[in-house]
Every structure is written in C-alpha cells, then in structure tokens.
Write a protein that holds these residues in place. Structure first.
Motif, PDB file in Angstrom:
ATOM      1  N   GLU A 135     -13.785 -24.173  15.745  1.00 50.79           N
ATOM      2  CA  GLU A 135     -13.597 -23.180  15.172  1.00 50.79           C
ATOM      3  C   GLU A 135     -14.857 -21.992  15.310  1.00 50.79           C
ATOM      4  O   GLU A 135     -14.516 -21.055  15.395  1.00 50.79           O
ATOM      5  CB  GLU A 135     -13.704 -23.676  13.879  1.00 50.79           C
ATOM      6  CG  GLU A 135     -12.336 -24.422  13.360  1.00 50.79           C
ATOM      7  CD  GLU A 135     -12.135 -25.749  14.166  1.00 50.79           C
ATOM      8  OE1 GLU A 135     -11.334 -26.301  14.204  1.00 50.79           O
ATOM      9  OE2 GLU A 135     -13.599 -26.264  14.134  1.00 50.79           O
ATOM     10  N   ALA A 180      -2.624 -14.711  11.768  1.00 45.45           N
ATOM     11  CA  ALA A 180      -2.846 -14.642  10.354  1.00 45.45           C
ATOM     12  C   ALA A 180      -3.245 -13.061   9.878  1.00 45.45           C
ATOM     13  O   ALA A 180      -2.927 -12.680   8.744  1.00 45.45           O
ATOM     14  CB  ALA A 180      -3.793 -15.685   9.846  1.00 45.45           C
ATOM     15  N   GLU A 187     -14.435 -18.162  16.525  1.00 48.47           N
ATOM     16  CA  GLU A 187     -14.919 -17.062  15.714  1.00 48.47           C
ATOM     17  C   GLU A 187     -15.872 -16.203  16.712  1.00 48.47           C
ATOM     18  O   GLU A 187     -15.794 -15.007  16.311  1.00 48.47           O
ATOM     19  CB  GLU A 187     -15.395 -17.494  14.341  1.00 48.47           C
ATOM     20  CG  GLU A 187     -14.614 -18.226  13.460  1.00 48.47           C
ATOM     21  CD  GLU A 187     -15.272 -18.482  12.257  1.00 48.47           C
ATOM     22  OE1 GLU A 187     -16.148 -18.282  12.031  1.00 48.47           O
ATOM     23  OE2 GLU A 187     -14.472 -19.026  11.312  1.00 48.47           O
ATOM     24  N   THR A 194      -0.074 -24.012   8.521  1.00 47.72           N
ATOM     25  CA  THR A 194      -1.070 -23.628   7.359  1.00 47.72           C
ATOM     26  C   THR A 194      -2.132 -22.627   7.999  1.00 47.72           C
ATOM     27  O   THR A 194      -2.724 -23.251   9.086  1.00 47.72           O
ATOM     28  CB  THR A 194      -2.089 -24.820   6.805  1.00 47.72           C
ATOM     29  OG1 THR A 194      -0.952 -25.612   6.205  1.00 47.72           O
ATOM     30  CG2 THR A 194      -3.142 -24.124   5.917  1.00 47.72           C
ATOM     31  N   TRP A 244     -12.402 -11.402   8.064  1.00 50.48           N
ATOM     32  CA  TRP A 244     -11.804 -10.607   9.008  1.00 50.48           C
ATOM     33  C   TRP A 244     -10.857  -9.628   8.503  1.00 50.48           C
ATOM     34  O   TRP A 244     -10.744  -8.703   9.358  1.00 50.48           O
ATOM     35  CB  TRP A 244     -11.324 -11.376  10.302  1.00 50.48           C
ATOM     36  CG  TRP A 244     -12.301 -12.681  10.712  1.00 50.48           C
ATOM     37  CD1 TRP A 244     -12.401 -14.031  10.305  1.00 50.48           C
ATOM     38  CD2 TRP A 244     -12.985 -12.474  11.883  1.00 50.48           C
ATOM     39  NE1 TRP A 244     -13.362 -14.431  10.891  1.00 50.48           N
ATOM     40  CE2 TRP A 244     -13.690 -13.794  11.982  1.00 50.48           C
ATOM     41  CE3 TRP A 244     -13.119 -11.527  12.663  1.00 50.48           C
ATOM     42  CZ2 TRP A 244     -14.651 -13.957  12.862  1.00 50.48           C
ATOM     43  CZ3 TRP A 244     -14.145 -11.794  13.823  1.00 50.48           C
ATOM     44  CH2 TRP A 244     -14.935 -13.044  13.772  1.00 50.48           C
ATOM     45  N   GLN A 245     -10.503  -9.601   7.385  1.00 47.92           N
ATOM     46  CA  GLN A 245      -9.443  -8.787   6.881  1.00 47.92           C
ATOM     47  C   GLN A 245      -9.803  -7.337   7.037  1.00 47.92           C
ATOM     48  O   GLN A 245      -9.001  -6.481   7.299  1.00 47.92           O
ATOM     49  CB  GLN A 245      -8.964  -8.987   5.426  1.00 47.92           C
ATOM     50  CG  GLN A 245      -8.332 -10.379   5.273  1.00 47.92           C
ATOM     51  CD  GLN A 245      -6.734 -10.130   5.671  1.00 47.92           C
ATOM     52  OE1 GLN A 245      -6.328  -9.222   6.280  1.00 47.92           O
ATOM     53  NE2 GLN A 245      -6.094 -11.374   5.442  1.00 47.92           N
ATOM     54  N   MET A 305      -6.030 -17.267  14.132  1.00 44.58           N
ATOM     55  CA  MET A 305      -6.673 -16.278  13.215  1.00 44.58           C
ATOM     56  C   MET A 305      -5.889 -14.930  13.564  1.00 44.58           C
ATOM     57  O   MET A 305      -5.706 -13.956  12.436  1.00 44.58           O
ATOM     58  CB  MET A 305      -8.070 -15.977  13.750  1.00 44.58           C
ATOM     59  CG  MET A 305      -8.684 -17.173  13.187  1.00 44.58           C
ATOM     60  SD  MET A 305     -10.846 -16.882  13.072  1.00 44.58           S
ATOM     61  CE  MET A 305     -11.119 -16.687  15.145  1.00 44.58           C
ATOM     62  N   PRO A 358      -5.251 -20.033   9.083  1.00 47.30           N
ATOM     63  CA  PRO A 358      -6.669 -20.307   8.896  1.00 47.30           C
ATOM     64  C   PRO A 358      -6.942 -19.179   7.720  1.00 47.30           C
ATOM     65  O   PRO A 358      -6.236 -18.235   7.542  1.00 47.30           O
ATOM     66  CB  PRO A 358      -7.256 -19.958  10.258  1.00 47.30           C
ATOM     67  CG  PRO A 358      -6.211 -19.383  10.863  1.00 47.30           C
ATOM     68  CD  PRO A 358      -5.026 -19.820  10.377  1.00 47.30           C
ATOM     69  N   ASP A 359      -7.779 -19.449   7.191  1.00 48.74           N
ATOM     70  CA  ASP A 359      -8.766 -18.643   6.302  1.00 48.74           C
ATOM     71  C   ASP A 359      -9.397 -17.406   7.082  1.00 48.74           C
ATOM     72  O   ASP A 359     -10.347 -17.662   7.770  1.00 48.74           O
ATOM     73  CB  ASP A 359      -9.844 -19.239   5.265  1.00 48.74           C
ATOM     74  CG  ASP A 359     -10.346 -18.278   4.348  1.00 48.74           C
ATOM     75  OD1 ASP A 359      -9.741 -16.953   4.255  1.00 48.74           O
ATOM     76  OD2 ASP A 359     -11.337 -18.718   3.747  1.00 48.74           O
ATOM     77  N   VAL A 360      -8.760 -16.082   6.967  1.00 51.23           N
ATOM     78  CA  VAL A 360      -9.212 -15.267   7.708  1.00 51.23           C
ATOM     79  C   VAL A 360      -9.757 -13.878   6.702  1.00 51.23           C
ATOM     80  O   VAL A 360      -9.878 -12.676   7.205  1.00 51.23           O
ATOM     81  CB  VAL A 360      -8.258 -14.467   8.761  1.00 51.23           C
ATOM     82  CG1 VAL A 360      -7.934 -15.362   9.614  1.00 51.23           C
ATOM     83  CG2 VAL A 360      -6.839 -14.131   7.873  1.00 51.23           C
ATOM     84  N   SER A 361     -10.219 -14.229   5.739  1.00 51.36           N
ATOM     85  CA  SER A 361     -10.544 -13.339   4.505  1.00 51.36           C
ATOM     86  C   SER A 361     -12.029 -12.433   5.218  1.00 51.36           C
ATOM     87  O   SER A 361     -11.937 -11.469   4.607  1.00 51.36           O
ATOM     88  CB  SER A 361     -10.813 -13.896   3.154  1.00 51.36           C
ATOM     89  OG  SER A 361     -11.728 -14.980   3.319  1.00 51.36           O
TER      90      SER A 361
END
Length: 550
Positions: A512, A341, A516, A100, A107-108, A338, A102-105
């Motif tokens: 986490e 992803a 970051e 799964t 950082w997109q 990250m 990680p949520d990298v929204s």
C-alpha cells in the motif's frame, strides 16, 4: 526486516525465495523450520513439504502447474519438474464478487496540470503526430522527421559520432585491435539542444509502421482504428497524415474511425495524397507547411488543473521476474484500486498473461454480458494459438524462466495483480476505445510493445510498466513509467527505471505504501515531469496485426 521466503496466499503449497538460499539453509516455516534440499536462487520457488508426481502446484491461491515428478521437501521448482496447468472456468458460473474500495479521502482534492480537450478528456502531454497510412510512405515520413526535428529543437538522442571518429583516428594511427578495444573514447555528445519555437508542444511524433496494404482488409480497418485512437487521443493536438492513395487503408476509412471515437472531432488534421499531389517535392513541401501551421495552433494549448478522475492508466509488464507478482504488480494493483475509487479509468491488457485467473475476472465482471465477452475473447485467442501449434503455455520468455517464472499460469497469476481487485466494468476488443470509468480489460498480446501501443490507442494517457529484468519500452505520446520489481535492477539500470518497488521485497515498505508513492509520482508525471523513456526518446510503436502473438 527482510525475510528469506514468502508465502503469497494461505492456500499455496510453494514458497518464493526472497534471497539466494544455499543448500542446507534453514528457513522458518509455520511453527518450525524447513531445510533447503538444494540451492534455491532468489525469485525461484521451493516446495516446503515436497510434492508428489502429478500433484497440483498452487500460487496466489490458484493452480499454476502440476509436478512432473516427485520433488523433495525443500526442493526447487524448475521447468524440468513442473509443467503448466490451469483450472477451467465458466462464464455461466459468474458470481459478482464484492469489492471494498480503498480509502482515498486524502486524494480526493488532488489535481494534475493537464491539457483539456474539446471532447472532455484531459491530456498529460501535447504532441503533434505525423502518420503514414501505408508503409509505402515510411520513407517520406523519415524525410519529414529529418526536416523538422533538429531545427525545431526536438532532437534529444545522444549521438555517438565522436566515439566513431575517435576509433577511425586510432585505426589510422596504426593501433591494434586490442588497443582499440581498451581505448578510452571519452564519450561525449554531438547534439546541441536548440531552443524550441513551440514551447507548449512536447514533440512531433512519427508513427512509422509496416501495415496499410497487403494482408486482409480487416488488417487495414484495424490499423485505421488504432491510428484514429492516436489522432483523437487527449495527448495529441493534431496530425499530418501521408497517404499513397491506392492502399487498402484509405483516408475515408481513417476518417470513419475518427468519427466513431469523436463524432465532433475538431483538431487540425491534414491528409495528403501523394498520387494526387505528384512529386515528392510537392508532397514534402506541402506537408512541412501544414505541419508548421498545425504546430502554431498546438502551441496555443496550456496546462490547467484537472481532477484525478481524468487519468486513464494503462497497466503493463515486460521483462517480468519472480518478484514482479509480489512487489511491483500488486503495488500497481493498489494504484489501480485507488484510481477506480477516485472515478478514473485503468486498462488491464495482455490476454495471454491472464491465463489461469479467468474465473476471478469472470466473477469480478459487473454483469453476465461482460463476463461472456471476456470468456469469448479469451477462448478465441487461446484457440487461435493452438491452431498454429502454439499455446499460452509457451508465453514465458527465456528471461522469465531464468528468473523464476517457469509456467505461463505462474506468470499470469502475478501479472493479473496489476488490475487490483475492483469490478471489471468493460471488456474491449483491440483497438476499441475506453469509454467507462473503472477497470477495463483490453484484448492484446502479451508482447509489451504491441500491448502498450494498444493501451494508448484505447485512451491511456499514462502507462505504468513493471519490469524485473529491465526493458526500455516507451510510447510516442504517453509517458511510460518504469517500475522495478527489485532493488538490484533499479541500481543496475537507473537510466531506465523511474520507481523502485524492490523496497517491498527488502521489507522497507508495504504494498500500500509503494502504491501511494507511485500514485504521487503519476500525478507529477501527468503534470509534465519527464520519465526516463521520454528523456531517452524511446517511442516504440508496433500495431498488432491480428494474428497469434504471445
């Protein structure tokens, strides 16, 4: 809030001391307390319920040793009472593990300012290389370095000549040994930073080495592959290469290796053959002119925005301690996940320090072929060590052991956490080039300089390097970001540490959050912010001569 101990995995039967625990210390454990049966230094391990002779020792959820003798409840694990042990693994039992991302929204849309190269890769720096094809040219490399570095404004090392002169003056004045030892030398530097005529060139790097001839022909081929990795690297604008002419590592071999990595190679490359050119004066004069011309071309490059997927991060550790596996390394693991992803690449190397976690990496492999290649390289490496009377179990250094890493499997289980949990997309043998986004495994020694050298040769444009004891390791062309596993080290050696993850041990942030924070720093470094190793001109470069190196 800082705790006294940590249990890393629910299946573990040992705890990590997060602070010095004197004998008789009551430590919260499950629904009650345990009492230390002896003093447990911070970073070391204790057996909360004791261990019987022969009982397996589990950390990170895997086997890391067995008890040589019975250990009392609350007793300390040492090299005297614990021996290295690992579980077997089977590449044919490969079961693709689910992942799964990680949520990298958030950082997109982040970018860094990098150097866009013709092959589509993006550099985080812009260097010119001067390389010998054989050790016979090392002296000429030094002559070129002496001729170029200072006058072009790249001399930056602190010099200690003023202190030496002061000591001579004190001796001539009749001072005693005791007076000299206690004298205030008023440390200062002789170096004056000159302006740089090539402001867009970060430096000229001179890659001296001891290879290119002798040994076996495969050594020459491997060296040329590594050097080609550096010449084609996105952090490099071009190169000057000195060849004697008669060595095993021929210029044609280097050019073939360059073509393998970049069939449309178009960077300026000057190859000089001393035996053809004749005198040293002719060689050096020609090399100086061509290098200067190359620097003029390199200076035309400019930083431009690039997506984070253009990052290729090498994951490294050196001078590890008992906290590395629970702070710095898992923080890098989160960075790794990250970046994967986001479409970037990461490299996990140091095969002797993957001993004991092979099945996990087999199961994370994207297909059977990848799993089999990893298994094949690991087994061949392990067998070669045994063949010369050694083995992966002899990997931990005295410093590792002193600070709580008492078996190779224990060290490896913590070291592997740098690779996060994403799928293994490729397994590379040294010095192959990374061509796939995602987590790549690269066969290298555990030696930090050899491994860092290899990761950069395989394309890493930044290296994240964790340490618990402190090491100044750098690289000639890629920024090496030093990540401390503990706050005491960050305070004691602030001149070499860039990021402190001792905050995790101190209870100030989560893994986490630390990851970051590291990724944010990586973006700044990729855009040109200098790290400690660059400020210190720490440019370690050691090719791996394929043999047993742990």
């Amino acid at each position: 809030m800082k705790h006294q101990v940590a249990r890393i995995h629910p299946a573990d039967n040992v705890l990590v001391a997060l602070a010095d625990l004197p004998i008789g210390t009551e430590v919260p454990w499950e629904n009650g307390f345990i009492t230390t049966a002896e003093a447990i230094p911070a970073k070391h391990k204790l057996a909360p319920l004791g261990l019987t002779a022969g009982q397996p020792v589990t950390m990170y959820g895997v086997l890391v040793g067995t008890a040589r003798e019975a250990i009392r409840p609350g007793g300390r694990l040492t090299t005297a009472n614990i021996q290295h042990a690992t579980n077997s693994y089977d590449e044919n039992a490969h079961q693709r593990a689910a992942w799964t991302a990680p949520d990298v929204s958030a950082w997109q849309d982040r970018t860094f300012q990098g150097y866009h190269r013709a092959d589509g890769r993006v550099g985080t720096a812009n260097y010119w290389l001067v390389i010998p094809l054989v050790f016979c040219e090392n002296r000429n490399i030094q002559v070129l370095q002496d001729a170029l570095i200072t006058d072009l404004g790249y001399a930056r090392r602190k010099t200690y000549q003023p202190e030496t002169r002061k000591l001579v003056e004190l001796m001539q004045a009749g001072k005693t040994v005791e007076e000299i030892l206690s004298a205030d030398l008023e440390a200062s530097s002789d170096s004056t930073q000159k302006s740089r005529p090539f402001p867009n060139v970060d430096g000229i790097r001179f890659l001296s080495h001891e290879g290119g001839c002798g040994g076996i022909r495969q050594d020459a081929q491997t060296l040329c592959g590594l050097l080609a990795g550096y010449i084609t690297h996105p952090n490099v604008a071009g190169a000057t290469v000195l060849s004697l002419g008669c060595q095993n590592a021929q210029a044609s071999m280097l050019q073939d290796e360059i073509a393998k990595r970049d069939p449309n190679f178009s960077k300026p490359l000057y190859i000089l053959d001393q035996q053809k050119l004749g005198t040293e004066e002719t060689l050096i004069s020609t090399a100086l002119r061509q290098t200067f011309a190359g620097l003029m071309l390199a200076n035309q490059a400019r930083r431009e925005p690039a997506p984070l997927r253009a990052l290729n991060i090498g994951l490294e550790c050196g001078g590890s301690d008992g906290f590395s596996g629970i702070s710095a390394n898992p923080a890098l693991g989160h960075v790794s996940d990250m970046l994967v992803a986001l479409g970037g690449s990461v490299i996990l190397a140091e095969f002797p320090e993957l001993c004991g976690v092979e099945q996990e990496l087999v199961d994370r492999s994207v297909n059977q072929e990848t799993a089999e290649r990893f298994s094949s390289l690991m087994k061949a490496y392990g067998d070669s060590a045994i063949a010369v009377g050694s083995g992966f179990d002899m990997n931990p250094s005295p410093g590792n052991i002193r600070d709580g890493l008492i078996t190779d499997a224990m060290k490896s289980a913590g070291a592997a956490r740098k690779g996060g949990s994403s799928p293994v997309v490729a397994v590379l043998d040294y010095p192959e080039l990374v061509t796939k986004p995602g987590l790549n495994l690269l066969c290298t020694p555990g030696n930090d300089v050899e491994s860092t050298t290899a990761e950069v040769g395989s394309g890493a444009n930044i290296v994240l390097f964790t340490t618990g004891l402190g090491t100044p390791t750098g690289n000639p062309i890629a920024p090496v970001i030093k990540v401390s596993s503990n706050t005491a080290l960050a305070r004691r050696m602030p001149d070499i540490i860039d990021v402190n993850t001792g905050t995790v041990i101190d209870g100030e942030e989560t893994i986490e959050q630390a990851g970051e924070r590291i990724l944010d720093y990586v973006i700044r470094v990729a855009s040109g912010e200098e790290v400690a190793a660059v400020r210190h001109d720490q440019t370690d470069f050691i090719p791996w001569k394929r043999g047993v190196s742990l």
